[in-house]
Motif scaffolding. Structure first.
Motif, mmCIF file in Angstrom:
data_model
loop_
_atom_site.group_PDB
_atom_site.id
_atom_site.type_symbol
_atom_site.label_atom_id
_atom_site.label_comp_id
_atom_site.label_asym_id
_atom_site.label_seq_id
_atom_site.Cartn_x
_atom_site.Cartn_y
_atom_site.Cartn_z
ATOM 1 N N ALA A 32 32.802 32.075 27.239
ATOM 2 C CA ALA A 32 32.939 31.592 28.614
ATOM 3 C C ALA A 32 34.240 30.798 28.773
ATOM 4 C CB ALA A 32 31.741 30.732 28.997
ATOM 5 N N VAL A 33 34.533 29.920 27.816
ATOM 6 C CA VAL A 33 35.768 29.131 27.877
ATOM 7 C C VAL A 33 36.990 30.048 27.763
ATOM 8 C CG1 VAL A 33 37.143 27.415 26.623
ATOM 9 C CG2 VAL A 33 34.728 26.991 27.065
ATOM 10 N N LEU A 34 36.950 31.001 26.852
ATOM 11 C CA LEU A 34 38.076 31.937 26.725
ATOM 12 C C LEU A 34 38.249 32.761 27.995
ATOM 13 C CD1 LEU A 34 37.651 33.222 23.050
ATOM 14 C CD2 LEU A 34 39.364 31.626 23.939
ATOM 15 N N GLY A 35 37.163 33.127 28.643
ATOM 16 C CA GLY A 35 37.245 33.875 29.895
ATOM 17 C C GLY A 35 37.883 33.061 31.008
ATOM 18 N N VAL A 36 37.484 31.794 31.131
ATOM 19 C CA VAL A 36 38.061 30.918 32.160
ATOM 20 C C VAL A 36 39.553 30.697 31.895
ATOM 21 C CG1 VAL A 36 38.035 28.560 33.071
ATOM 22 C CG2 VAL A 36 35.894 29.794 32.747
ATOM 23 N N LEU A 37 39.916 30.462 30.630
ATOM 24 C CA LEU A 37 41.335 30.293 30.303
ATOM 25 C C LEU A 37 42.124 31.566 30.594
ATOM 26 C CD1 LEU A 37 41.138 28.303 26.944
ATOM 27 C CD2 LEU A 37 41.939 27.473 29.154
ATOM 28 N N GLY A 40 42.605 31.869 34.355
ATOM 29 C CA GLY A 40 43.611 30.904 34.818
ATOM 30 C C GLY A 40 45.020 31.330 34.472
ATOM 31 N N LEU A 41 45.217 31.797 33.252
ATOM 32 C CA LEU A 41 46.551 32.265 32.853
ATOM 33 C C LEU A 41 46.961 33.494 33.653
ATOM 34 C CD1 LEU A 41 46.402 31.777 28.992
ATOM 35 C CD2 LEU A 41 47.854 30.563 30.603
ATOM 36 N N THR A 42 46.034 34.403 33.899
ATOM 37 C CA THR A 42 46.336 35.594 34.695
ATOM 38 C C THR A 42 46.742 35.199 36.110
ATOM 39 O OG1 THR A 42 44.776 36.886 33.389
ATOM 40 C CG2 THR A 42 45.414 37.777 35.529
ATOM 41 N N TYR A 43 46.023 34.249 36.699
ATOM 42 C CA TYR A 43 46.358 33.777 38.051
ATOM 43 C C TYR A 43 47.762 33.187 38.098
ATOM 44 C CZ TYR A 43 46.385 30.780 42.163
ATOM 45 O OH TYR A 43 46.734 30.162 43.328
ATOM 46 N N VAL A 44 48.095 32.354 37.116
ATOM 47 C CA VAL A 44 49.411 31.715 37.093
ATOM 48 C C VAL A 44 50.519 32.754 36.925
ATOM 49 C CG1 VAL A 44 50.886 30.181 35.723
ATOM 50 C CG2 VAL A 44 48.565 29.482 36.303
ATOM 51 N N VAL A 45 50.324 33.716 36.042
ATOM 52 C CA VAL A 45 51.348 34.742 35.815
ATOM 53 C C VAL A 45 51.527 35.601 37.060
ATOM 54 C CG1 VAL A 45 51.868 36.837 34.499
ATOM 55 C CG2 VAL A 45 51.097 34.786 33.312
#
Length: 60
Positions: A32-37, A40-45
Protein backbone atom coordinates in the motif's frame (compact mmCIF):
# COMPACT_ATOMS: atom_id res chain seq x y z
CA UNK A 1 10.96 -24.45 15.00
CA UNK A 2 10.28 -23.43 11.41
CA UNK A 3 6.99 -24.47 9.88
CA UNK A 4 6.53 -25.12 6.18
CA UNK A 5 5.71 -21.95 4.27
CA UNK A 6 6.78 -19.62 7.07
CA UNK A 7 9.93 -18.31 5.40
CA UNK A 8 9.82 -15.93 2.46
CA UNK A 9 12.05 -16.55 -0.53
CA UNK A 10 10.50 -13.92 -2.80
CA UNK A 11 8.55 -10.68 -2.29
CA UNK A 12 6.32 -11.36 -5.29
CA UNK A 13 2.64 -11.44 -4.24
CA UNK A 14 2.08 -14.98 -5.51
CA UNK A 15 5.00 -16.31 -3.40
CA UNK A 16 3.95 -14.78 -0.07
CA UNK A 17 2.14 -17.07 2.41
CA UNK A 18 -0.88 -14.77 2.84
CA UNK A 19 -2.58 -17.25 5.20
CA UNK A 20 -0.23 -16.15 8.01
CA UNK A 21 -1.65 -12.96 9.57
CA UNK A 22 1.72 -11.31 10.25
CA UNK A 23 2.80 -11.73 6.63
CA UNK A 24 -0.54 -10.48 5.31
CA UNK A 25 -0.46 -7.33 7.46
CA UNK A 26 3.21 -6.51 6.85
CA UNK A 27 3.17 -7.01 3.10
CA UNK A 28 -0.29 -5.47 2.71
CA UNK A 29 0.96 -2.27 4.35
CA UNK A 30 4.25 -2.43 2.41
CA UNK A 31 2.52 -2.72 -0.96
CA UNK A 32 0.00 0.00 0.00
CA UNK A 33 2.82 2.43 0.89
CA UNK A 34 4.72 1.57 -2.30
CA UNK A 35 1.53 2.11 -4.31
CA UNK A 36 0.90 5.54 -2.78
CA UNK A 37 4.53 6.56 -3.38
CA UNK A 38 4.33 5.32 -6.96
CA UNK A 39 1.12 7.27 -7.61
CA UNK A 40 2.63 10.42 -6.10
CA UNK A 41 5.79 10.16 -8.18
CA UNK A 42 3.75 9.49 -11.33
CA UNK A 43 1.61 12.57 -10.64
CA UNK A 44 4.67 14.78 -10.15
CA UNK A 45 6.39 13.52 -13.31
CA UNK A 46 3.25 13.90 -15.46
CA UNK A 47 2.59 17.40 -14.09
CA UNK A 48 6.22 18.41 -14.74
CA UNK A 49 6.13 17.08 -18.30
CA UNK A 50 2.84 18.89 -19.02
CA UNK A 51 4.14 22.18 -17.64
CA UNK A 52 7.38 21.85 -19.59
CA UNK A 53 5.67 20.96 -22.86
CA UNK A 54 3.13 23.84 -22.79
CA UNK A 55 5.71 26.40 -21.69
CA UNK A 56 3.64 27.33 -18.65
CA UNK A 57 5.31 28.44 -15.46
CA UNK A 58 3.47 28.14 -12.19
CA UNK A 59 5.47 30.23 -9.71
CA UNK A 60 3.71 29.42 -6.44
Amino acid sequence: MIRYGETIHSMLPQDIPWFLPDHAIFFGVLYAVLGVLGLGLTYVVVKSVRQTSCGCSDKH
